[in-house]
Design an enzyme around this catalytic site. Structure first.
Site, PDB file in Angstrom:
ATOM      1  N   ASP A 132      -8.215  -4.655  -6.742  1.00  0.00           N
ATOM      2  CA  ASP A 132      -8.069  -3.600  -5.611  1.00  0.00           C
ATOM      3  C   ASP A 132      -8.985  -2.101  -6.374  1.00  0.00           C
ATOM      4  O   ASP A 132      -9.554  -1.938  -7.105  1.00  0.00           O
ATOM      5  CB  ASP A 132      -6.590  -2.890  -6.850  1.00  0.00           C
ATOM      6  CG  ASP A 132      -5.854  -2.542  -5.268  1.00  0.00           C
ATOM      7  OD1 ASP A 132      -6.703  -1.323  -4.565  1.00  0.00           O
ATOM      8  OD2 ASP A 132      -4.660  -2.833  -4.692  1.00  0.00           O
ATOM      9  N   HIS A 143      -8.053  -4.957  -2.173  1.00  0.00           N
ATOM     10  CA  HIS A 143      -6.740  -4.381  -1.275  1.00  0.00           C
ATOM     11  C   HIS A 143      -6.238  -4.502  -0.122  1.00  0.00           C
ATOM     12  O   HIS A 143      -5.256  -5.016   0.120  1.00  0.00           O
ATOM     13  CB  HIS A 143      -7.206  -2.816  -1.605  1.00  0.00           C
ATOM     14  CG  HIS A 143      -5.572  -2.239  -1.236  1.00  0.00           C
ATOM     15  ND1 HIS A 143      -4.548  -1.994  -1.536  1.00  0.00           N
ATOM     16  CD2 HIS A 143      -5.233  -1.921  -0.032  1.00  0.00           C
ATOM     17  CE1 HIS A 143      -3.469  -1.126  -0.817  1.00  0.00           C
ATOM     18  NE2 HIS A 143      -3.839  -0.967  -0.142  1.00  0.00           N
ATOM     19  N   SER A 161       0.873  -0.986   0.393  1.00  0.00           N
ATOM     20  CA  SER A 161      -0.150   0.426  -0.130  1.00  0.00           C
ATOM     21  C   SER A 161       1.081   1.288   0.021  1.00  0.00           C
ATOM     22  O   SER A 161       1.744   1.321  -0.902  1.00  0.00           O
ATOM     23  CB  SER A 161      -0.908  -0.121   1.242  1.00  0.00           C
ATOM     24  OG  SER A 161      -1.784   0.915   1.091  1.00  0.00           O
TER      25      SER A 161
END
Length: 443
Positions: free
Chosen positions: A363, A395, A216
């Site tokens: 995602d 995600h 991330s």
């Protein structure tokens, strides 16, 4: 009774696990009996060690200024496999190419990789630079402080269990510039240079080598670092980098999250990035409503919050309502240029270190097509990449689903434990459908 001013909490429904502060940020754990066994570091904003020394600007990037040995009382640190912890303060570079400095926290395992070899004098000790996403413009929520109370994902302990040392940089820098990829990339690289320079003399590690790992926002710092490395740190030879859940373009992702459960990330990002750009920060202050239900004071409350707190506070808030001109205020030419410069990956350079990149096809924070395009560009220009596109989950899911493969990639490039099959040159894309079995331990 020990009072804690900081709690490490996991929120399963949001993107990142961050440290949550009590309302009184000055309250720290107290040493009840005076024997020093219950002490914690002070907040970075009040820590006299967390400062660069006089004349520091003249040093070259990566120069070690200070080493704080026994930084944590390890008997109180709930991270697996930790033997000792030290911190390094070093010279780096900010987003405008000015001198800045950074801090990294290094965890040493009970049994290091080279402890188990018969020729430890020639052993190459693996060090993982682990870019933990902490998603906040609050300096006092930096990993160097918060990790005293544990880690959110268990990944530090897993890496230590394989015998690697783990370095966790405060890659947002002393201004807590969340979202500013340029300074994050520079600090990540300089943290590695500093640790590699420090450990031979200070800790007797003769042949250290390093690899990077980030997911991330930690992936953004890692990816920026490998783009910068060939020119910014040409003598630094990284063993590899694992990059997951990447956001190649903040210009795309920002509007995607502006009215969602993770709206707080956008608020933190606007504050964090403009901390590197004085003119844009000045403009920002003129475009936020001075009063009313969405006002400048409430907007900047985020700079006193951990990432976790801001996710809760701004959840499903329309961030653009804070601005007099709405979304258009963030599209003003100076702001747009800043966001493009900081938030567009793939424009800084071509990575020359082996990369394992992994992303959920679904995602929900960034389009998979942008990651596909980024990797295709790198591959066409000679990069060495294994790319996993997971058709299971989003995600948050890929954070867990990609963990074992990331550790195995580290085993490939650093040695130790299982390995991941990796192309000797060029690129390979693998489409898979994989969900980590919650009953199967990750090691």
């Amino acid at each position: 009774m020990v009072r804690l001013g900081l709690l490490l909490l996991r929120v399963a429904t949001v993107t990142e696990a961050i440290w949550q502060f009590s309302p009184d940020l000055t309250v720290l754990a107290q040493d009840d009996d005076g024997d020093g066994t219950e002490s914690y570091l002070p907040l970075p904003s009040t820590d006299s060690w967390y400062r660069a020394p006089e004349g520091w600007e003249e040093a070259t990037p990566g120069t070690v200024f200070k080493i704080r040995k026994n930084a944590y009382n390890v008997s109180l640190v709930p991270i697996a496999n930790v033997k000792e912890v030290f911190q390094v303060l070093f010279r780096s570079t900010d987003s405008l190419e000015n001198a800045t400095w950074g801090v990294t926290t290094v965890f040493v395992p009970h049994r290091s990789q080279c402890d188990s070899t018969t020729s430890s004098a020639n052993c190459s000790q693996g060090i993982v630079s682990y870019q933990l996403p902490y998603d906040t413009s609050c300096l006092d929520a930096s990993p160097s402080f918060g990790l005293q109370w544990g880690e959110p994902y268990g990944e530090i302990g897993m890496a230590l269990g394989r015998g690697w040392w783990v370095s966790v940089p405060d890659f947002e820098g002393p201004l807590a510039s969340y979202g500013a990829n340029i300074v994050a990339g520079y600090i990540t690289l300089d943290s590695v240079r500093a640790v590699l320079a420090a450990v031979p003399d200070a800790f007797g590690v003769k042949h250290p080598r390093a690899a990077l790992w980030g997911y991330s926002n930690g992936a953004s710092a890692t990816e920026a670092a490998v783009e910068f490395a060939p020119k910014y740190a040409p003598a630094l030879k990284l063993a590899g980098a694992a990059i997951g859940g990447l956001t190649p373009s903040q210009i795309t992702s920002g509007p995607m999250i502006a009215r969602t459960q993770v709206s707080g990330l956008l608020v933190q990002g606007i504050i964090g990035i403009t901390s590197q750009y004085p003119k844009q920060r000045e403009y920002l202050l003129t475009r936020l409503h001075p009063s009313g239900p969405y006002n400048v004071t409430e907007f900047f409350w985020a700079s006193y919050m951990s990432g976790w707190q801001s996710l809760l506070y701004y959840s499903y808030v329309d961030v653009f309502q804070y601005f007099i001109g709405g979304q258009a205020d963030l599209e003003e030419p100076g702001m747009a240029a800043m966001f493009y410069r900081e938030g567009t990956l793939g424009v800084f350079g071509i990575p020359d270190t082996p990369l394992f990149m992994y992303q959920a096809v679904e995602d929900d924070l960034t389009p998979i097509a942008e990651t596909d395009s980024l990797i295709q560009n790198f591959c066409e220009k000679g990069s060495n990449i294994l790319y996993h596109r997971n058709h299971w989950g989003g995600h948050n899911d890929e954070l867990t689903n990609g963990r074992q493969r990331s550790l195995d990639f580290m085993g490939t490039v650093l040695g130790g434990g299982d390995v991941l099959e990796f192309p000797s040159s060029g690129c390979k894309t693998v489409n898979l459908t994989f969900m980590q079995d919650p009953q199967k331990p990750i090691v």
